[in-house]
Scaffold this motif. Sequence first.
Motif, mmCIF file in Angstrom:
data_model
loop_
_atom_site.group_PDB
_atom_site.id
_atom_site.type_symbol
_atom_site.label_atom_id
_atom_site.label_comp_id
_atom_site.label_asym_id
_atom_site.label_seq_id
_atom_site.Cartn_x
_atom_site.Cartn_y
_atom_site.Cartn_z
ATOM 1 N N ASP A 216 33.356 36.480 56.456
ATOM 2 C CA ASP A 216 33.838 37.721 57.065
ATOM 3 C C ASP A 216 35.265 38.037 56.618
ATOM 4 O OD1 ASP A 216 33.764 39.924 59.002
ATOM 5 O OD2 ASP A 216 35.143 38.709 60.179
ATOM 6 N N GLN A 217 36.154 37.063 56.712
ATOM 7 C CA GLN A 217 37.552 37.295 56.355
ATOM 8 C C GLN A 217 37.714 37.488 54.847
ATOM 9 O OE1 GLN A 217 39.807 37.932 58.489
ATOM 10 N NE2 GLN A 217 41.555 38.092 57.130
ATOM 11 N N LEU A 218 36.974 36.719 54.053
ATOM 12 C CA LEU A 218 37.008 36.893 52.601
ATOM 13 C C LEU A 218 36.619 38.325 52.238
ATOM 14 C CD1 LEU A 218 37.186 35.553 49.709
ATOM 15 C CD2 LEU A 218 34.700 35.263 49.903
ATOM 16 N N SER A 219 35.542 38.810 52.841
ATOM 17 C CA SER A 219 35.043 40.154 52.528
ATOM 18 C C SER A 219 36.060 41.231 52.874
ATOM 19 C CB SER A 219 33.743 40.424 53.292
ATOM 20 O OG SER A 219 32.771 39.448 53.024
ATOM 21 N N ARG A 220 36.644 41.134 54.057
ATOM 22 C CA ARG A 220 37.579 42.174 54.493
ATOM 23 C C ARG A 220 38.866 42.154 53.672
ATOM 24 N NH1 ARG A 220 38.740 41.872 60.409
ATOM 25 N NH2 ARG A 220 38.153 39.670 60.366
ATOM 26 N N SER A 221 39.245 40.987 53.197
ATOM 27 C CA SER A 221 40.428 40.899 52.339
ATOM 28 C C SER A 221 40.140 41.441 50.939
ATOM 29 C CB SER A 221 40.917 39.448 52.254
ATOM 30 O OG SER A 221 41.306 38.963 53.527
ATOM 31 N N LEU A 222 38.983 41.070 50.386
ATOM 32 C CA LEU A 222 38.623 41.570 49.051
ATOM 33 C C LEU A 222 38.373 43.074 49.068
ATOM 34 C CD1 LEU A 222 36.273 38.786 47.623
ATOM 35 C CD2 LEU A 222 38.762 39.012 47.457
ATOM 36 N N TYR A 223 37.905 43.591 50.205
ATOM 37 C CA TYR A 223 37.736 45.041 50.355
ATOM 38 C C TYR A 223 39.046 45.761 50.058
ATOM 39 C CZ TYR A 223 37.438 49.478 52.931
ATOM 40 O OH TYR A 223 37.508 50.808 53.297
ATOM 41 N N VAL A 224 40.139 45.230 50.591
ATOM 42 C CA VAL A 224 41.457 45.834 50.382
ATOM 43 C C VAL A 224 41.944 45.591 48.953
ATOM 44 C CG1 VAL A 224 43.864 45.862 51.150
ATOM 45 C CG2 VAL A 224 42.029 45.578 52.824
ATOM 46 N N GLU A 225 41.749 44.368 48.454
ATOM 47 C CA GLU A 225 42.237 44.015 47.121
ATOM 48 C C GLU A 225 41.603 44.859 46.014
ATOM 49 O OE1 GLU A 225 42.166 39.885 45.984
ATOM 50 O OE2 GLU A 225 42.680 39.217 48.011
ATOM 51 N N TYR A 226 40.302 45.124 46.124
ATOM 52 C CA TYR A 226 39.578 45.702 44.997
ATOM 53 C C TYR A 226 39.167 47.164 45.171
ATOM 54 C CZ TYR A 226 39.438 41.104 42.910
ATOM 55 O OH TYR A 226 39.805 39.922 42.334
ATOM 56 N N LYS A 227 39.526 47.762 46.303
ATOM 57 C CA LYS A 227 39.150 49.154 46.549
ATOM 58 C C LYS A 227 39.667 50.063 45.438
ATOM 59 C CE LYS A 227 37.197 52.260 49.178
ATOM 60 N NZ LYS A 227 35.733 52.245 49.360
ATOM 61 N N HIS A 228 40.908 49.848 45.003
ATOM 62 C CA HIS A 228 41.491 50.733 43.982
ATOM 63 C C HIS A 228 40.928 50.465 42.592
ATOM 64 C CE1 HIS A 228 43.999 47.120 43.733
ATOM 65 N NE2 HIS A 228 44.402 47.519 42.547
ATOM 66 N N TYR A 229 40.111 49.417 42.446
ATOM 67 C CA TYR A 229 39.398 49.182 41.186
ATOM 68 C C TYR A 229 38.018 49.855 41.175
ATOM 69 C CZ TYR A 229 42.739 45.589 39.671
ATOM 70 O OH TYR A 229 43.869 44.921 39.262
#
Length: 321
Positions: A216-229
């Motif tokens: 859950d936490q991995l997903s929500r963090s990667l959501y922010v990291e990679y949204k602009h990609y």
Amino acid sequence: MFSSTLDYLKTQPLGIILISCLGFLSLFKNSTSLLTWLYNIFLRPAKDLRSYGAWALITGSTDGIGKAFAFKLAGMGLNLVLVSRNSTKLKRVSSEIRNEYPDIDVKIFELDFSGDVVAGVSRMKEAVKGLDIGVLINNVGVTYPEAMYFDEVDEKIWMNLVRVNVIGTTFVTGAVVPGMVARGRGAVVNIGSGASAIVPSHPLYAIYAATKGYIDQLSRSLYVEYKHYGIDVQCQVPLYVSTKMASQVAAVGKSSVFVPSADKYVESAIRFIGHDQARCTPYWTHSIQWFFASLLPDSLLNAWRLSIGLKRIKNTINIHH
């Protein structure tokens, strides 16, 4: 203090207008939330997932939710990479999909996530090199064989949980995401669990809940990291779905309104991929249960979950005797 101020406002013309406006705004907010929920669950069309790429990779793809995703994505025109530890099941599911969707290309890769995950994922990465993988479904997962207190969980069991649920998902994501970054598009769906998001604790399945909390936490963090990609990362949080794993730990038999079949769940899950939600509960009755659970005190939910776990321990003892 607040109540006396409210009583005073009720006696003033402007106060009456103010209170009425606040009441209207509250009603409007709640009505808007309800309408948004209804639209998202029942009316919002699924995104054309081919816009992410021509291929989808699915782990744990030979049973339950993973298999349902495979058929649904094939029906949407995506070629498939099916990943599982059982070569016989992989060949059977691959054949079934090809028979139903002859225009779809299906590749299979045998990978036992309970073994050497790093080496296995490295071989998988080589096998899929050059494929335009636009959608990744991290579905593989395991849980306890039965309810157990933390100090009773054998090291082999909990290490296997970590290897499959945590290390497996992390390495597969790490193998696929760089290609998505290079192409500027992609969708990653990680299958979480209500055990880590909806209830405050999951006693007697503590390590399983902790591994899903990581997802859950991995997903929500990667959501922010990679949204602009251009990459949409999402953790989908189901409650009970009528699958082999659910029947193993929760005596879930036939599907029902509150326990959908894997096919029913995936029909809902597909409609949420690519929409702006880092965490979601796609199936409608699951989201209703989450809402009502949020209204209850943690102490009550904790006592309820513990009583269920203890009942399962008692049933297991009775079966063994």
